[in-house]
Design an enzyme around this catalytic site. Structure first.
Site, PDB file in Angstrom:
ATOM      1  N   HIS A  67       0.853  -1.196   0.000  1.00  0.00           N
ATOM      2  CA  HIS A  67       0.000   0.000   0.000  1.00  0.00           C
ATOM      3  C   HIS A  67       0.885   1.241   0.000  1.00  0.00           C
ATOM      4  CE1 HIS A  67      -3.745   2.153   1.895  1.00  0.00           C
ATOM      5  NE2 HIS A  67      -3.030   2.991   1.143  1.00  0.00           N
ATOM      6  N   HIS A  72       1.320   4.922  -2.411  1.00  0.00           N
ATOM      7  CA  HIS A  72       0.959   5.776  -3.547  1.00  0.00           C
ATOM      8  C   HIS A  72       2.242   6.424  -4.055  1.00  0.00           C
ATOM      9  CE1 HIS A  72      -3.355   5.589  -2.438  1.00  0.00           C
ATOM     10  NE2 HIS A  72      -2.849   5.421  -1.231  1.00  0.00           N
ATOM     11  N   HIS A 108      -9.560   1.229  -1.118  1.00  0.00           N
ATOM     12  CA  HIS A 108      -9.452   1.867   0.187  1.00  0.00           C
ATOM     13  C   HIS A 108     -10.848   1.832   0.815  1.00  0.00           C
ATOM     14  CE1 HIS A 108      -5.664   3.363  -1.265  1.00  0.00           C
ATOM     15  NE2 HIS A 108      -5.470   4.173  -0.244  1.00  0.00           N
ATOM     16  N   GLU A 128     -11.081   3.581   6.218  1.00  0.00           N
ATOM     17  CA  GLU A 128      -9.979   4.435   6.698  1.00  0.00           C
ATOM     18  C   GLU A 128     -10.643   5.511   7.563  1.00  0.00           C
ATOM     19  OE1 GLU A 128      -7.977   6.680   3.596  1.00  0.00           O
ATOM     20  OE2 GLU A 128      -6.340   7.303   4.922  1.00  0.00           O
ATOM     21  N   ASP A 175       1.806   7.097   2.122  1.00  0.00           N
ATOM     22  CA  ASP A 175       2.386   8.285   1.476  1.00  0.00           C
ATOM     23  C   ASP A 175       3.591   8.730   2.296  1.00  0.00           C
ATOM     24  OD1 ASP A 175       0.133   8.910  -0.564  1.00  0.00           O
ATOM     25  OD2 ASP A 175      -0.931   8.660   1.341  1.00  0.00           O
TER      26      ASP A 175
HETATM   27  N1  ADE Z   1      -4.488   8.865  -1.747  1.00  0.00           N
HETATM   28  C1  ADE Z   1      -3.249   8.888  -1.254  1.00  0.00           C
HETATM   29  N2  ADE Z   1      -3.247   8.497   0.020  1.00  0.00           N
HETATM   30  C2  ADE Z   1      -4.522   8.195   0.347  1.00  0.00           C
HETATM   31  C3  ADE Z   1      -5.163   7.719   1.507  1.00  0.00           C
HETATM   32  N3  ADE Z   1      -4.502   7.479   2.642  1.00  0.00           N
HETATM   33  N4  ADE Z   1      -6.494   7.548   1.474  1.00  0.00           N
HETATM   34  C4  ADE Z   1      -7.188   7.806   0.366  1.00  0.00           C
HETATM   35  N5  ADE Z   1      -6.626   8.255  -0.749  1.00  0.00           N
HETATM   36  C5  ADE Z   1      -5.308   8.440  -0.770  1.00  0.00           C
HETATM   37 ZN    ZN Z   2      -3.655   4.829   0.548  1.00  0.00          ZN
END
Ligand code: ADE
Ligand code: ZN
Length: 336
Positions: free
Chosen positions: A18, A20, A198, A201, A280
């Site tokens: 996971h 990005h 996703h 969250e 990220d």
């Molecule tokens: N895009 C990048 N990081 C993300 C995250 N944690 N949740 C949703 N979209 C994302």
């Molecule tokens: Zn993500």
């Protein structure tokens, strides 16, 4: 007995499911690309960047993250972004990665789909050949945009199906339920692609159910809200449906106020197939090693738990059986 310190965690063989790519854009590279491409940046100094990277929720972060991605313009930029991430993986002994990319973030501002995917996949190929890091690439649809935009993106991906293993769903979760994209995901599966999303969250456990039932996902990204629903927890345990959890992301985006409240190790103890990931890393203060380290420091993660978390990632990965066995052997050797 070996202690679970940073050095041990860094050399522990790991797998990331996971991540990005746009979220691995470090401020230094952002400044460099802005200069290279004559792009105006919202920040002038590193102090301004640090000040901006304080988030109260997912949307706060996404606003900054999409702005940062504006510096990415040419194929070489996407190559450099991906290569920098892979170099970091090499330093942290990450054996296999399954990164996400968000084509709509780029095509919506006039960058061609092939510019993006060619730069990324060339770097992934070099990563495999020069660094020994295997990979599978996942295309994410932005869920705040509409179904038609996602269909259009899927169509643009069609000539590049040999370069992607699956599709995912990211961006603003609340108010954008997975079922908004049921038909797009049906089409993606017909094209032979795997699916992830996703869910849970910031959004409710219900979104995890609809990702499973409507989008037929192989994994849930995040999924930490699953603990709100005992039936769902039992389902995840019975089916061993993996969750790609991102500890530092969750505390930076205030999903949990403090790492000591994070539920990943409780879920692990209950038998949920949870995995550790960085999401990220350029925005949330760390890559794979730092995420594991945070679990050790705040929750007292043991060596055995770290091993199980990596084992879960290998098993949850989209690598072929031969590569999975190779990685399990590497992990077993580390513990012998
Ligand atoms: N895009 C990048 N990081 C993300 C995250 N944690 N949740 C949703 N979209 C994302
Ligand atoms: Zn993500």
């Amino acid at each position: 007995m070996t202690t679970v310190n940073r050095e041990w965690l860094n050399s522990l063989p790991k797998v990331e499911l996971h991540l990005h790519l746009e979220g691995s854009l470090e401020p230094e590279l952002m400044f460099e690309l802005a200069k290279r491409n004559n792009t105006e940046l919202a920040f002038e100094t590193m102090a301004e960047v640090r000040e901006a990277y304080q988030f109260n929720n997912l949307q706060d972060f996404l606003d900054i993250y999409y702005q940062g991605a504006n510096v990415l313009k040419t194929e070489v930029d996407f190559y450099d972004l991906t290569w920098a991430y892979l170099a970091k993986c090499k330093q942290q002994n990450v054996m296999h990665v399954e990164p996400f990319f968000d084509p709509q973030t780029h095509t919506d501002r006039g960058i061609k789909f092939d510019t993006v995917i060619n730069g990324i996949s060339r770097a992934l190929k070099d990563g495999e050949e020069k660094l020994g890091i295997s990979s599978e690439l996942i295309l994410c649809f932005l869920r705040h945009l509409n179904e038609e935009d996602a269909f259009d993106t899927l169509q643009q991906a069609e000539p590049f199906l040999d370069k992607i293993i699956g599709v995912g769903l990211d961006s603003s979760e609340q108010g954008h339920p997975p079922e908004k994209f049921s038909r797009v995901f049906d089409r993606a599966r017909e094209m032979g692609l795997l699916t992830v999303a996703h869910a849970g969250e910031e959004g409710p456990a219900e979104y995890i159910w609809t990702s499973i039932n409507n989008l037929k996902v192989s994994r849930i990204d995040h999924g930490v809200r699953a603990t709100d629903d005992t039936n769902l927890m039992q389902y995840l345990i019975d089916k061993q449906l993996p969750l790609t959890v991102c500890p530092l992301s969750n505390t930076r985006l205030r999903v949990f106020d403090d790492m000591s409240q994070h539920n990943i190790l409780d879920m692990l103890k209950k038998g949920v197939r949870v995995t550790v990931n960085s999401d990220d890393p350029a925005y949330f203060g760390g890559y794979m090693t730092e995420n594991f380290e945070a679990l050790e420091q705040a929750l007292g993660m043991t060596k055995e738990q770290a091993e199980q978390l990596v084992r879960n990632s290998i098993e949850a990965s989209f690598a072929d059986e031969k590569r999975k066995q190779e990685m399990l052997d590497i992990l077993n050797n580390y513990f012998n």
